[in-house]
Motif scaffolding. Structure first.
Motif, PDB file in Angstrom:
ATOM      1  N   VAL A 100       3.300  -8.520 -38.195  1.00  0.00           N
ATOM      2  CA  VAL A 100       4.195  -7.969 -39.226  1.00  0.00           C
ATOM      3  C   VAL A 100       4.614  -6.591 -38.722  1.00  0.00           C
ATOM      4  N   LEU A 101       5.905  -6.372 -38.542  1.00  0.00           N
ATOM      5  CA  LEU A 101       6.382  -5.105 -37.985  1.00  0.00           C
ATOM      6  C   LEU A 101       6.902  -4.212 -39.109  1.00  0.00           C
ATOM      7  N   GLY A 102       6.042  -3.286 -39.541  1.00  0.00           N
ATOM      8  CA  GLY A 102       6.480  -2.257 -40.475  1.00  0.00           C
ATOM      9  C   GLY A 102       7.140  -1.131 -39.698  1.00  0.00           C
ATOM     10  N   VAL A 103       8.283  -0.667 -40.174  1.00  0.00           N
ATOM     11  CA  VAL A 103       9.071   0.315 -39.428  1.00  0.00           C
ATOM     12  C   VAL A 103       9.480   1.476 -40.327  1.00  0.00           C
ATOM     13  N   GLY A 104       9.708   2.629 -39.704  1.00  0.00           N
ATOM     14  CA  GLY A 104      10.139   3.803 -40.447  1.00  0.00           C
ATOM     15  C   GLY A 104      10.914   4.753 -39.557  1.00  0.00           C
ATOM     16  N   VAL A 105      11.452   5.796 -40.182  1.00  0.00           N
ATOM     17  CA  VAL A 105      12.294   6.742 -39.443  1.00  0.00           C
ATOM     18  C   VAL A 105      11.508   7.908 -38.876  1.00  0.00           C
ATOM     19  N   GLY A 106      10.319   8.196 -39.409  1.00  0.00           N
ATOM     20  CA  GLY A 106       9.513   9.313 -38.911  1.00  0.00           C
ATOM     21  C   GLY A 106       9.745  10.598 -39.672  1.00  0.00           C
ATOM     22  N   TRP A 107       8.805  11.537 -39.477  1.00  0.00           N
ATOM     23  CA  TRP A 107       8.856  12.796 -40.229  1.00  0.00           C
ATOM     24  C   TRP A 107       8.449  14.024 -39.403  1.00  0.00           C
ATOM     25  N   ALA A 108       7.797  13.819 -38.243  1.00  0.00           N
ATOM     26  CA  ALA A 108       7.197  14.936 -37.493  1.00  0.00           C
ATOM     27  C   ALA A 108       8.239  15.556 -36.562  1.00  0.00           C
ATOM     28  N   ARG A 109       8.858  16.641 -37.013  1.00  0.00           N
ATOM     29  CA  ARG A 109       9.947  17.254 -36.264  1.00  0.00           C
ATOM     30  C   ARG A 109       9.516  17.669 -34.853  1.00  0.00           C
ATOM     31  N   GLN A 110       8.306  18.237 -34.718  1.00  0.00           N
ATOM     32  CA  GLN A 110       7.852  18.680 -33.402  1.00  0.00           C
ATOM     33  C   GLN A 110       7.667  17.498 -32.450  1.00  0.00           C
ATOM     34  N   GLU A 111       7.226  16.374 -32.971  1.00  0.00           N
ATOM     35  CA  GLU A 111       7.066  15.189 -32.136  1.00  0.00           C
ATOM     36  C   GLU A 111       8.420  14.681 -31.651  1.00  0.00           C
ATOM     37  N   PHE A 112       9.420  14.697 -32.524  1.00  0.00           N
ATOM     38  CA  PHE A 112      10.767  14.321 -32.102  1.00  0.00           C
ATOM     39  C   PHE A 112      11.246  15.235 -30.976  1.00  0.00           C
ATOM     40  N   GLU A 113      10.996  16.534 -31.128  1.00  0.00           N
ATOM     41  CA  GLU A 113      11.423  17.478 -30.091  1.00  0.00           C
ATOM     42  C   GLU A 113      10.717  17.203 -28.772  1.00  0.00           C
ATOM     43  N   ALA A 114       9.423  16.902 -28.831  1.00  0.00           N
ATOM     44  CA  ALA A 114       8.666  16.625 -27.610  1.00  0.00           C
ATOM     45  C   ALA A 114       9.201  15.382 -26.894  1.00  0.00           C
ATOM     46  N   TRP A 151       9.165  -5.022 -42.239  1.00  0.00           N
ATOM     47  CA  TRP A 151       8.935  -4.262 -43.458  1.00  0.00           C
ATOM     48  C   TRP A 151       9.504  -2.868 -43.238  1.00  0.00           C
ATOM     49  N   VAL A 152      10.500  -2.511 -43.999  1.00  0.00           N
ATOM     50  CA  VAL A 152      11.155  -1.215 -43.823  1.00  0.00           C
ATOM     51  C   VAL A 152      10.534  -0.203 -44.776  1.00  0.00           C
ATOM     52  N   GLY A 153       9.953   0.849 -44.213  1.00  0.00           N
ATOM     53  CA  GLY A 153       9.333   1.893 -45.018  1.00  0.00           C
ATOM     54  C   GLY A 153      10.333   2.958 -45.429  1.00  0.00           C
ATOM     55  N   GLY A 154       9.840   3.911 -46.223  1.00  0.00           N
ATOM     56  CA  GLY A 154      10.692   5.003 -46.689  1.00  0.00           C
ATOM     57  C   GLY A 154      10.771   5.009 -48.193  1.00  0.00           C
ATOM     58  N   ASN A 155      10.308   6.084 -48.814  1.00  0.00           N
ATOM     59  CA  ASN A 155      10.286   6.176 -50.277  1.00  0.00           C
ATOM     60  C   ASN A 155      11.589   6.698 -50.877  1.00  0.00           C
ATOM     61  N   SER A 156      12.490   7.170 -50.028  1.00  0.00           N
ATOM     62  CA  SER A 156      13.733   7.766 -50.519  1.00  0.00           C
ATOM     63  C   SER A 156      14.749   6.681 -50.868  1.00  0.00           C
ATOM     64  N   ASP A 157      15.852   7.100 -51.511  1.00  0.00           N
ATOM     65  CA  ASP A 157      16.943   6.161 -51.792  1.00  0.00           C
ATOM     66  C   ASP A 157      17.512   5.603 -50.497  1.00  0.00           C
ATOM     67  N   PRO A 172       6.996   0.799 -49.535  1.00  0.00           N
ATOM     68  CA  PRO A 172       6.757   2.173 -50.007  1.00  0.00           C
ATOM     69  C   PRO A 172       5.294   2.564 -49.826  1.00  0.00           C
ATOM     70  N   LEU A 173       5.058   3.874 -49.739  1.00  0.00           N
ATOM     71  CA  LEU A 173       3.732   4.376 -49.405  1.00  0.00           C
ATOM     72  C   LEU A 173       3.189   5.307 -50.470  1.00  0.00           C
ATOM     73  N   ARG A 174       1.974   4.988 -50.971  1.00  0.00           N
ATOM     74  CA  ARG A 174       1.119   5.891 -51.726  1.00  0.00           C
ATOM     75  C   ARG A 174       1.855   6.579 -52.884  1.00  0.00           C
ATOM     76  N   ARG A 175       2.198   5.810 -53.892  1.00  0.00           N
ATOM     77  CA  ARG A 175       2.864   6.337 -55.076  1.00  0.00           C
ATOM     78  C   ARG A 175       2.157   5.823 -56.330  1.00  0.00           C
ATOM     79  N   THR A 176       2.605   6.278 -57.489  1.00  0.00           N
ATOM     80  CA  THR A 176       2.034   5.832 -58.759  1.00  0.00           C
ATOM     81  C   THR A 176       2.643   4.492 -59.152  1.00  0.00           C
ATOM     82  N   VAL A 177       1.958   3.776 -60.044  1.00  0.00           N
ATOM     83  CA  VAL A 177       2.501   2.503 -60.524  1.00  0.00           C
ATOM     84  C   VAL A 177       3.810   2.716 -61.277  1.00  0.00           C
ATOM     85  N   PRO A 178       3.928   3.719 -62.189  1.00  0.00           N
ATOM     86  CA  PRO A 178       5.221   3.918 -62.851  1.00  0.00           C
ATOM     87  C   PRO A 178       6.354   4.198 -61.860  1.00  0.00           C
TER      88      PRO A 178
END
Length: 284
Positions: A100-114, A151-157, A172-178
């Motif tokens: 199962v390939l879960g995918v996302g865009v990433g968040w670590a700016r320094q890692e992108f720069e490296a 599986w496409v990750g990302g909690n944003s719109d 989606p990752l680690r949120r409340t049920v509501p």
């Protein structure tokens, strides 16, 4: 469940014990996370050593028999899409179709720069790469991968729309049920706007068992007493969720030195699950 493939307590023996434990408990899927360069922003949450996901999952495929193997999530812009397509297709074949390939865009700016990848273009690059991977997999004479679940990750719109447009499921990752209840409506609306079927919702939730109930509006799904956690799983089932990834890792990397606490929590959920087989939990 989500298996930590990083941190001071992680080594090949521990990863093998994780895999055999969660498979033995009856879980359906084990997933690992992804980083390439442990830059300072990454190290705060996911310190070295960090085990690369495709290598790790290929090895774990050989020490397990039936459990699914996945990423939660692979940072798509970090690698050439044809390299990812090749590695994923090979892992799918070598594991007997368990990927199962879960995918996302990433968040670590320094890692992108490296890595020399433009951080500001990570969303567009992710979508371009996913389309290229899908096109590569259509070549059955070469890749022979069949349909690898995305599986496409990302909690944003933006993440929700990306999942509706390109994914088999939204992760989606680690949120409340509501929050997830409201987000399910946004997912359905995005799919309708795009004229596409509504993808499955496959959330990753925390697993943090406590002796006393956890109260308050900020309580995350999977946090609290065993009864609260089972109640959360039931609420998610009523939302139409068929797969839940449990994540017992907190915020302290030292937890990787003592995986037994996580195993006890997973065993408690697994035992309760046998009483209520309608609730299907899954592990990375």
């Amino acid at each position: 469940m989500n298996v930590p493939n990083f941190g001071p307590g992680t080594d090949p023996g521990t990863l093998r014990r994780w895999a055999r434990t969660v498979e033995g408990l009856g879980f359906d899927l084990l997933m690992v996370s992804d980083h390439v360069v442990v830059t300072p922003d990454v190290a705060e949450q996911y310190p070295a050593p960090f085990y690369e996901p495709f290598t790790t999952l290929s090895w774990l495929a050989g020490v397990t028999d039936r459990i699914g193997l996945g990423t939660t999530v692979l940072i798509v812009p970090y690698r050439h899409p044809l390299l990812v397509a090749r590695m994923a297709a090979n892992l799918q074949q070598l594991s007997g179709g368990r990927l199962v390939l879960g995918v996302g865009v990433g968040w670590a700016r320094q890692e992108f720069e490296a890595l020399g990848v433009p951080f500001e273009r990570r969303g567009a690059l992710t979508e371009e790469h996913l389309l290229a991977m899908r096109a590569a997999w259509e070549n059955e004479d070469d890749y022979r991968a069949g349909r690898i679940p995305l599986w496409v990750g990302g909690n944003s719109d933006a993440g929700i729309r990306r999942a509706a447009r390109l994914g088999d499921a939204w992760h989606p990752l680690r949120r409340t049920v509501p929050w997830m209840r409201e987000a399910a409506d946004r997912l359905a609306a995005a799919a309708e706007e795009l004229g596409r079927p509504v993808p499955a919702m496959v959330p990753r939730i925390v697993l943090r068992l406590t002796d006393a109930p956890v109260t308050g509006p900020d309580r995350l799904a999977g946090e609290g007493t065993l009864d609260q956690v089972l109640g959360d799983l039931e609420e998610l089932r009523l939302l139409g969720v068929e797969t839940v990834v449990l994540d017992p890792f907190g915020e302290d990397p030292a937890e990787t030195l003592y995986p037994e606490a996580a195993w006890r929590a997973l065993a408690a959920v697994a035992a309760a699950r046998k009483i209520n087989p309608d609730v299907r939990t899954e592990s990375p």
